[in-house]
Design a protein around this motif. Structure first.
Motif, mmCIF file in Angstrom:
data_model
loop_
_atom_site.group_PDB
_atom_site.id
_atom_site.type_symbol
_atom_site.label_atom_id
_atom_site.label_comp_id
_atom_site.label_asym_id
_atom_site.label_seq_id
_atom_site.Cartn_x
_atom_site.Cartn_y
_atom_site.Cartn_z
ATOM 1 N N GLU A 124 0.793 -1.228 0.000
ATOM 2 C CA GLU A 124 0.000 0.000 0.000
ATOM 3 C C GLU A 124 0.827 1.280 0.000
ATOM 4 O O GLU A 124 0.267 2.376 -0.041
ATOM 5 N N ILE A 125 2.159 1.126 0.040
ATOM 6 C CA ILE A 125 3.021 2.307 0.071
ATOM 7 C C ILE A 125 4.364 1.952 -0.559
ATOM 8 O O ILE A 125 4.828 0.814 -0.432
ATOM 9 N N LYS A 126 4.960 2.898 -1.236
ATOM 10 C CA LYS A 126 6.264 2.634 -1.840
ATOM 11 C C LYS A 126 7.357 2.842 -0.797
ATOM 12 O O LYS A 126 7.444 3.916 -0.175
ATOM 13 N N MET A 127 8.200 1.815 -0.609
ATOM 14 C CA MET A 127 9.318 1.891 0.330
ATOM 15 C C MET A 127 10.610 1.812 -0.467
ATOM 16 O O MET A 127 10.892 0.814 -1.115
ATOM 17 N N CYS A 128 11.376 2.897 -0.420
ATOM 18 C CA CYS A 128 12.576 2.958 -1.250
ATOM 19 C C CYS A 128 13.602 3.864 -0.582
ATOM 20 O O CYS A 128 13.274 4.684 0.281
ATOM 21 N N SER A 129 14.850 3.721 -0.988
ATOM 22 C CA SER A 129 15.901 4.629 -0.520
ATOM 23 C C SER A 129 16.103 5.774 -1.503
ATOM 24 O O SER A 129 16.950 6.637 -1.289
ATOM 25 N N PHE A 130 15.324 5.781 -2.574
ATOM 26 C CA PHE A 130 15.285 6.881 -3.548
ATOM 27 C C PHE A 130 13.859 7.406 -3.655
ATOM 28 O O PHE A 130 12.884 6.677 -3.419
ATOM 29 N N ASN A 131 13.750 8.654 -4.083
ATOM 30 C CA ASN A 131 12.464 9.233 -4.472
ATOM 31 C C ASN A 131 12.671 9.905 -5.831
ATOM 32 O O ASN A 131 12.564 11.120 -5.977
ATOM 33 N N CYS A 132 13.006 9.083 -6.827
ATOM 34 C CA CYS A 132 13.489 9.577 -8.122
ATOM 35 C C CYS A 132 12.524 10.547 -8.787
ATOM 36 O O CYS A 132 11.303 10.344 -8.769
ATOM 37 N N ALA A 133 13.096 11.578 -9.383
ATOM 38 C CA ALA A 133 12.290 12.573 -10.084
ATOM 39 C C ALA A 133 11.520 11.969 -11.241
ATOM 40 O O ALA A 133 10.471 12.490 -11.639
ATOM 41 N N TYR A 134 12.011 10.864 -11.792
ATOM 42 C CA TYR A 134 11.387 10.275 -12.980
ATOM 43 C C TYR A 134 10.539 9.036 -12.681
ATOM 44 O O TYR A 134 10.036 8.399 -13.599
ATOM 45 N N CYS A 135 10.371 8.680 -11.415
ATOM 46 C CA CYS A 135 9.742 7.393 -11.091
ATOM 47 C C CYS A 135 8.357 7.254 -11.705
ATOM 48 O O CYS A 135 7.564 8.192 -11.709
ATOM 49 N N GLN A 136 8.081 6.036 -12.218
ATOM 50 C CA GLN A 136 6.791 5.766 -12.843
ATOM 51 C C GLN A 136 5.737 5.351 -11.816
ATOM 52 O O GLN A 136 4.563 5.230 -12.131
ATOM 53 N N TYR A 137 6.186 5.116 -10.570
ATOM 54 C CA TYR A 137 5.268 4.814 -9.472
ATOM 55 C C TYR A 137 4.981 6.088 -8.681
ATOM 56 O O TYR A 137 5.675 7.102 -8.841
#
Length: 261
Positions: free
Chosen positions: A34-47
């Motif tokens: 239910e939530i995106k867990m990542c060490s990035f928050n990329c400017a281009y992310c498709q999610y």
């Protein structure tokens, strides 16, 4: 470019997906649903934007699928595929964020290898990772066990790294580069290029990117651009002809296979 951003995956196994890089790929999502867990928050992310921007997933074990749940879900999906006589080319760790943040990633890799070995068609195993956890020896060793560790590198310097990938606090760009070099060629580097308010295709940016690739010495470099609307609206897709020119630049300077998608 598709007009829609991707929704988060609502389960562990999804697909098969027709991938530009991996053919018929069965996704394995070991991140929260239910939530995106990542060490990035990329400017281009498709999610959607990263809800949990973290360097370590241990504190979020209660919202992650367990090792047993992952194994069960994959075995059940594989049985269905074999019953339908459907083959896949890859079993791919991907989904709602950075898969190597799962605290049991190394053990899950071992489980997936066992399952793969039981499949008659023997698909390969891949992982799509942003490279931020390779300093962890267990994760490094696990990634070296799989067929295609595909590691992200979109920037050749720390300034662009922070602007484009927008990492969690405390991630050391230079350490990331040195750890990628420890793969000794047994990896694929995946580099996404964009133009607009953020541009990693300039002569200066490409030169620093090239120098980092010379340090890493990957077996393959995959070059691509946006396929879906990005999180940050002021960046744009790079034309195929420009990607091809970047390919030629890299081929002149590094001893790696370079592919444009």
């Amino acid at each position: 470019m598709s007009e829609e951003r991707l929704p988060l995956q609502n389960g562990i196994v999804y697909g098969p997906v027709k991938s530009r890089r991996l053919g018929s790929s069965l996704g394995i999502n070991i991140s929260p649903y239910e939530i995106k867990m990542c060490s990035f928050n990329c400017a281009y992310c498709q999610y959607p934007s990263t809800g949990l921007l973290v360097r370590d997933g241990k504190s979020f074990r209660n919202i992650l699928p367990t090792r047993k749940e992952i194994e069960k879900a994959l075995r059940e999906f594989i049985r269905k595929l074999e019953k339908d006589e459907e083959k896949v080319d890859f079993l791919t760790f991907s989904g709602n964020g950075e898969p190597t943040l799962h605290p049991d990633f190394a053990e899950i890799v071992d489980d997936v290898i066992k399952i793969r070995n039981s499949i008659k068609s023997k698909p390969k195993i891949a992982s799509l990772s942003n490279s931020t956890t390779v300093h962890n020896q267990k994760i490094f060793d696990a990634l070296n066990k799989i067929d295609e560790p595909i590691m992200k590198l979109d920037a050749g310097n720390e300034k662009m790294f922070k602007i484009l990938n927008r990492p969690s606090k405390g991630i050391d760009f230079n350490l990331l580069i040195s750890q990628l070099a420890n793969f000794e060629g047994n990896l694929t580097i995946q580099s996404l290029f964009v133009e607009g308010e953020v541009d990693n295709t300039t002569e200066e940016e490409l030169e620093t990117h090239l120098q980092k690739l010379k340090i890493i010495k990957p077996g393959c470099v995959q070059i691509y651009s946006l396929d879906r609307p990005p999180a940050f609206k002021k960046i744009h897709r790079v034309a195929k002809r420009k990607l091809e020119s970047i390919k030629l630049l890299l081929l002149r300077e590094i001893n790696s296979n370079v592919v444009v998608y």
